[in-house]
Design a protein around this motif. Structure first.
Motif, mmCIF file in Angstrom:
data_model
loop_
_atom_site.group_PDB
_atom_site.id
_atom_site.type_symbol
_atom_site.label_atom_id
_atom_site.label_comp_id
_atom_site.label_asym_id
_atom_site.label_seq_id
_atom_site.Cartn_x
_atom_site.Cartn_y
_atom_site.Cartn_z
ATOM 1 N N THR A 133 43.829 2.586 -57.190
ATOM 2 C CA THR A 133 44.871 2.175 -58.120
ATOM 3 C C THR A 133 44.233 2.080 -59.496
ATOM 4 O O THR A 133 42.997 2.001 -59.605
ATOM 5 N N ARG A 173 50.163 6.292 -64.519
ATOM 6 C CA ARG A 173 51.044 5.635 -63.549
ATOM 7 C C ARG A 173 52.294 5.081 -64.229
ATOM 8 O O ARG A 173 53.393 5.116 -63.656
ATOM 9 N N PHE A 180 46.880 8.043 -56.725
ATOM 10 C CA PHE A 180 47.245 6.934 -57.596
ATOM 11 C C PHE A 180 48.753 6.693 -57.593
ATOM 12 O O PHE A 180 49.207 5.647 -58.063
#
Length: 572
Positions: free
Chosen positions: A185, A236, A46
């Motif tokens: 993602t 993230r 990721f």
């Protein structure tokens, strides 16, 4: 609600807790065990990924706009099903052996393969027991259902070892079906994750993270992890490099992963502190976090935040302060957890910065109670926001009879000439039909009706059947550049498909003491002195320019002011 006690999953406790869950559900994990996942010590896909898909990495198969399937790429059959092609991901749009996926660049279009998915095409556990897999079941659920019992587990382990040692059969491309190979993602994972609860979708969590002022290095609290959609997006957002063995501002860390993004000692690594009350759901999310390489960034705790708050258990090792500056509460009753988010000595909030909070509530009654609790506890800038996202489709629209038989087009006449040609074709078809009937009548010795003998032989063009016309259009399609033809249009969806929710935002300022006030006043005095010092340092050219402006065109006055600036008074 009853709580057996808070549990935090770190180190050895993680494997023990997940092992207990597998034992209670009657399933044991072998090749996909967390011990193997943790031993891999890979950087999270990721955060960074290679150019090509590699074995033992997470990939997402994009089948159509609203249908994505995640899978762990394996060079062998880790499920022990027994396909000759090795591990195969089966979908309604074809079968995809992992040998056709590994080594392909991300974003590639992969054609489906011919795979015998029946009992004859596999020699694994299911075939030997004569069982059928449940339709639509996920790989993890099928594995849990078929590995119940020690005998089945041993047989499954034998099949996996056999699959690792034997050569797989080369995949044969199918006539139809394809997918696109995508790297993971947060956006792609949100669209493909297994739904254990309602999901926080991309339009919501992107706006939430922006309003919470989440930046790399932020410490964020999440209560109500659910399916893990917001957890991956927050990981993230706070990622500022993997934590090192150094200690920064009291934060302890774990050994770093082999990555180019290790945080230097002076750089604080971001952290997501996630709390979940439902233990099986928490354990499932923890398994996914470890598979995705996020265990260094995300810490998941089994805890009832209504009763026990957001502090970590005393058994947690190492003792790490949370010091959160952003809080996201996806809870049925967020107002019950607000009493633990104060400036008390045991508070999980960062004492040196303001705290920004967001609650996620589907009902307006929840919003009323949350806002009342926020105001009574001293939170400021309370605001409610509702998001309504609408997807816009952009495509090329092609109209005309030359598009007949092709997919995604409007096969209607685009001009008057095309309409006339179509009418001529219809009339020609009628004349051809009547000519055939007339010929048949003459052959049978029947007198035809008046005018029925007119046909294509009377000077009309030869009639072309619809099948011939469609084949002609299909043959011309190979030489056409369809992506450049037609009008570029956009259309919005008629219905909203995102989850409707009310977002309540608030801010809790840092605690301000008398010592902080004295320091602020001293800094203000020093700042004013610096400004005055800078204002005095003005060049003589700037002063003469100002004198010219002040003179307003009066040359005598301008000359006098410049003379004074040059020190004329001092000389006199």
């Amino acid at each position: 609600m009853q709580q057996t006690g808070p549990t935090i999953l770190r180190g050895n406790n993680l494997g023990d807790s997940l092992g207990r869950l597998d034992q209670e559900s009657g399933a044991n994990s072998h090749t996909d065990s967390l011990a193997d996942q943790l031993a891999m010590s890979k950087a999270s896909p990721f955060f960074e990924h290679t150019v090509d898909a590699t074995p033992d990495s997470l990939a997402v198969l994009h089948l159509k706009r609203d249908l994505l399937t995640p899978t762990i790429l394996r060079s062998y059959d880790d499920e022990g099903i027994g396909y000759a092609e090795g591990k195969v991901t089966t979908t309604r749009y074809g079968n995809y052996p992992h040998t056709t996926l590994i080594g392909q660049p991300w974003g590639s279009q992969i054609k489906a393969s011919k795979v015998d998915t029946g009992t004859r095409g596999r020699v694994g556990l299911h075939a030997e027991r004569g069982q059928k897999r449940k339709r639509g079941g996920s790989s993890s659920s099928r594995r849990d259902e078929t590995l119940a019992g020690d005998e089945d587990a041993g047989l499954h382990e034998h099949r996996v070892q056999t699959s690792q040692s034997k050569e797989t059969q080369a995949a044969i491309p199918a006539d139809s079906g394809f997918c696109h190979l995508l790297p993971p993602t947060p956006e792609v994972w949100t669209a493909s994750l297994p739904h254990r609860t309602q999901v926080v979708y991309t339009p919501d969590y992107s706006y939430i993270l922006q309003r919470l002022r989440v930046t790399p290095g932020t410490s964020l609290i999440e209560a109500g992890a659910g399916s893990g959609s917001f957890t991956h997006a927050a990981a993230r957002a706070v990622f500022n490099g993997y934590p090192t063995n150094e200690t920064v501002n009291g934060r302890h860390s774990v050994p770093p992963k082999p990555s180019t993004h290790n945080a230097p000692p002076e750089q604080i690594a971001g952290k997501v502190w996630s709390f979940e009350f439902h233990e099986p759901r928490m354990l499932s999310l923890q398994r996914e976090i470890c598979e995705h390489g996020l265990e260094d960034i995300v810490t998941i705790t089994h805890r009832d935040v209504y009763e026990h708050g957001f502090t970590l258990p005393t058994t947690a090792s190492p003792q790490t302060p949370i010091n959160a500056s952003a809080i996201f509460l996806d809870l049925p009753a967020p107002w019950l957890a607000l009493r633990h988010l104060t400036r008390a000595s045991s508070s999980p909030l960062n004492p040196s910065s303001s705290a920004h909070l967001c609650t996620f509530s589907p009902c307006i009654e929840q919003v009323h109670r949350t806002v009342s609790a926020l105001r009574s506890l001293g939170w400021l800038d309370v605001e409610m926001v509702e998001l309504s996202a609408r997807r816009i489709e952009v495509r090329r629209e092609r109209i005309g009879l030359q598009e007949e038989g092709l997919r995604g087009v409007n096969a209607t006449p685009a001009t008057v000439d095309e309409a006339i040609e179509r009418l001529k074709e219809v009339e020609g078809r009628d004349r051809s039909y009547h000519h055939g009937m007339t010929t048949k009548a003459l052959n049978d010795g029947i007198e035809p009706a008046a005018g029925a003998g007119q046909s294509a032989e009377d000077g009309e063009e030869e009639y072309i059947s619809k099948q011939q016309r469609l084949q002609k259009i299909k043959d011309k399609q190979a030489d056409r550049k369809l992506y450049k033809e037609g009008r570029l249009i956009h259309r919005s969806e008629s219905e909203l498909k995102t989850h409707t929710s009310y977002l309540v935002f608030a801010m809790l300022p840092r605690e301000w003491t008398e010592e902080d006030e004295r320091k602020a006043q001293a800094e203000a005095v020093e700042g004013r002195a610096e400004v005055e010092k800078v204002e005095k340092v003005v060049s003589k050219r700037q002063m003469k320019r100002s004198a010219k402006v002040a003179a307003g065109g009066n040359k005598d006055l301008e000359m006098e002011m410049k003379w004074r600036l040059d020190g004329g008074d001092e000389e006199n």
